[in-house]
Design an enzyme around this catalytic site. Structure first.
Site, mmCIF file in Angstrom:
data_model
loop_
_atom_site.group_PDB
_atom_site.id
_atom_site.type_symbol
_atom_site.label_atom_id
_atom_site.label_comp_id
_atom_site.label_asym_id
_atom_site.label_seq_id
_atom_site.Cartn_x
_atom_site.Cartn_y
_atom_site.Cartn_z
ATOM 1 N N LYS A 140 0.840 -1.199 0.000
ATOM 2 C CA LYS A 140 0.000 0.000 0.000
ATOM 3 C C LYS A 140 0.870 1.240 0.000
ATOM 4 C CE LYS A 140 -3.186 2.606 2.977
ATOM 5 N NZ LYS A 140 -4.070 2.642 4.127
ATOM 6 N N GLU A 191 -8.128 12.429 12.618
ATOM 7 C CA GLU A 191 -7.362 11.233 12.991
ATOM 8 C C GLU A 191 -6.404 11.452 14.161
ATOM 9 O OE1 GLU A 191 -5.896 9.196 9.587
ATOM 10 O OE2 GLU A 191 -5.006 7.583 10.766
HETATM 11 C C1 LIG Z 1 -4.092 11.114 3.615
HETATM 12 C C2 LIG Z 1 -5.298 11.489 4.027
HETATM 13 O O1 LIG Z 1 -6.150 10.687 4.726
HETATM 14 C C3 LIG Z 1 -5.760 9.414 5.179
HETATM 15 C C4 LIG Z 1 -6.127 8.362 4.208
HETATM 16 C C5 LIG Z 1 -7.336 7.715 4.289
HETATM 17 C C6 LIG Z 1 -7.726 6.709 3.225
HETATM 18 O O2 LIG Z 1 -6.904 6.425 2.343
HETATM 19 O O3 LIG Z 1 -8.851 6.206 3.227
HETATM 20 C C7 LIG Z 1 -8.220 7.968 5.356
HETATM 21 C C8 LIG Z 1 -7.857 8.765 6.374
HETATM 22 C C9 LIG Z 1 -6.464 9.215 6.512
HETATM 23 O O4 LIG Z 1 -5.726 8.296 7.245
HETATM 24 C C10 LIG Z 1 -5.820 12.860 3.771
HETATM 25 O O5 LIG Z 1 -6.893 13.198 4.268
HETATM 26 O O6 LIG Z 1 -5.130 13.624 3.085
#
Ligand SMILES: C=C(O[C@@H]1C=C(C(=O)O)C=C[C@H]1O)C(=O)O
Length: 386
Positions: A140, A191
């Site tokens: 990932k 988060e």
């Molecule tokens: C990287 C970001 O978000 C991150 C990526 C996410 C995802 O891929 O689903 C969800 C929440 C965050 O951990 C962002 O908001 O820029």
């Protein structure tokens, strides 16, 4: 050190002026003015995050009772500079409901807007990443993009902050003046990277997302679809497994729910897992715990080294503070750090907004690009643009 009198929360943000710091986390709001001591660039070289914090406290041996507090913003890459300081004046308040400010009438209008990369190029980046993942080089990677806005006048940070708070009162809101003395890191992250109080540690990773919908029925469908999407559950599991592995050595007990729940922000649905642990050693600091899990696969990828290399190769800009962490700590190490997402770097009339999405083998470029666009709406809405 003077301590500001206790005020109601609306007055706290009314007292915010450019150059001040505001940490508006769900259980604790902090307005801080001035910098008693800060850590300069050259003092940070070759040091880990927690070594930087130790040095900051050493530089300020006085104690300030319960206002013995530092504020910081750390980068994604440990090698980049952090912003760390002990403020001169601190005011703390338990949050409660605020009134919404009228954004549109008070903020200046955007003059120029540019994306780095453009949506088409971002989708090509996603395709490249998917190919590398299918080639088993990694599992990932989180790919971000940047939206650069130039306004016709300087942006009033207080109004943006008040709008962020009004939209996201239960999230991790922040405005921190950066070490470069020109810009402010401002945003509203959903988060929690680490909260540490005494012998207790909490982290709440999010990964796996869908945009919110205007129509209630469609919106509910999105959440349902997310909760049973194999692709998103896998993306999420990679994050939880990495955090569990890295936090375990510090914890007597670690409670990890078997299934994620679905949480919402004003603009997004996310898969969420709240993990709680009891520490072997209460003396471990919040920043030590944070650096043991940072960068999590929620914002970098798996394995972390390969993912970082790939995002660094594909993204046409330097993230620096984006996907780092922002928060506060007391001298005894208790503290709270949110991941610096749904945020922007603001310097007078120039603003850089950031958003990323987790890419796995099943990712569809258009959907990932749409996800970043939806994530940008947190800041755009606070600016009165969306
Ligand atoms: C990287 C970001 O978000 C991150 C990526 C996410 C995802 O891929 O689903 C969800 C929440 C965050 O951990 C962002 O908001 O820029």
């Amino acid at each position: 050190m003077a301590t500001l009198q206790e005020k109601s929360i609306n007055e706290i943000t009314d007292l915010y002026n450019e150059g001040d710091s505001f940490i508006g986390f769900p259980m604790q709001h902090i307005l801080a003015k001035g910098k008693e001591v800060e850590l300069h660039r050259e003092e940070q070289e070759g040091k880990t995050f927690s070594e930087r914090v130790d040095l900051l406290w050493q530089k300020c041996p006085r104690t300030y009772g319960h206002h013995d507090l530092m504020i910081g913003a750390f980068p994604l890459n440990q090698k980049d500079e952090s912003t760390l300081f002990i403020p001169k004046e601190v005011m703390m308040e338990k949050p409660f409901t605020r009134t919404r400010y009228q954004a549109g009438s008070r903020l200046s209008l955007p003059n120029k807007v540019k994306f780095h990369p453009q949506p088409q190029e971002y989708m090509m980046m996603v395709e490249k990443a998917v190919a590398r993942i299918k080639n088993a080089e990694l599992k990932k990677v989180v790919l971000g993009r940047l939206m650069q806005i130039e306004f016709s006048k300087d942006v009033n940070i207080r109004y943006v902050l008040q709008n962020l708070l009004a939209d996201n009162e239960d999230k991790f809101n922040f405005a921190v003046p950066l070490l470069d003395e020109k810009s402010t890191l401002i945003g509203s992250s959903p988060e929690l990277l680490i909260k540490k109080v005494g012998g207790k540690v909490i982290t709440n990773p999010l990964a796996g997302s869908r945009p919110r919908m205007a129509n209630e029925e469609d919106d509910k469908k999105m959440a349902e679809e997310l909760s049973c999407s194999e692709k998103d559950l896998y993306e999420h599991r990679l994050v939880v497994e990495a955090i569990e592995r890295n936090l375990k050595p510090y914890c007597k007990t670690l409670t990890v729910p078997a299934q994620p729940s679905v949480i919402s922000t004003k603009t997004m649905w996310h898969l969420s897992t709240r993990i709680e642990g009891e520490l072997y050693d209460e003396g471990v600091s919040s920043v030590q715990l944070a650096e043991s899990i940072h960068p999590t696969p929620a914002i970098c990828g798996t394995p972390a080294v390969e993912a970082y290399q790939l995002l660094n190769e594909l993204e046409p800009y330097n993230r620096h503070y984006f996907t780092g962490m922002v928060g506060y700590s007391t001298r005894n190490g208790d503290g709270e750090w949110a991941i610096s997402i749904r945020c922007a770097e603001l310097s007078q009339r120039q603003m850089k907004l950031f958003a990323g999405a987790g890419i796995v083998a099943q990712s569809v470029p258009q959907e990932e690009c749409d996800e970043t666009a939806a994530k940008l709406k947190t800041m755009l809405s606070a600016l009165g643009i969306e």
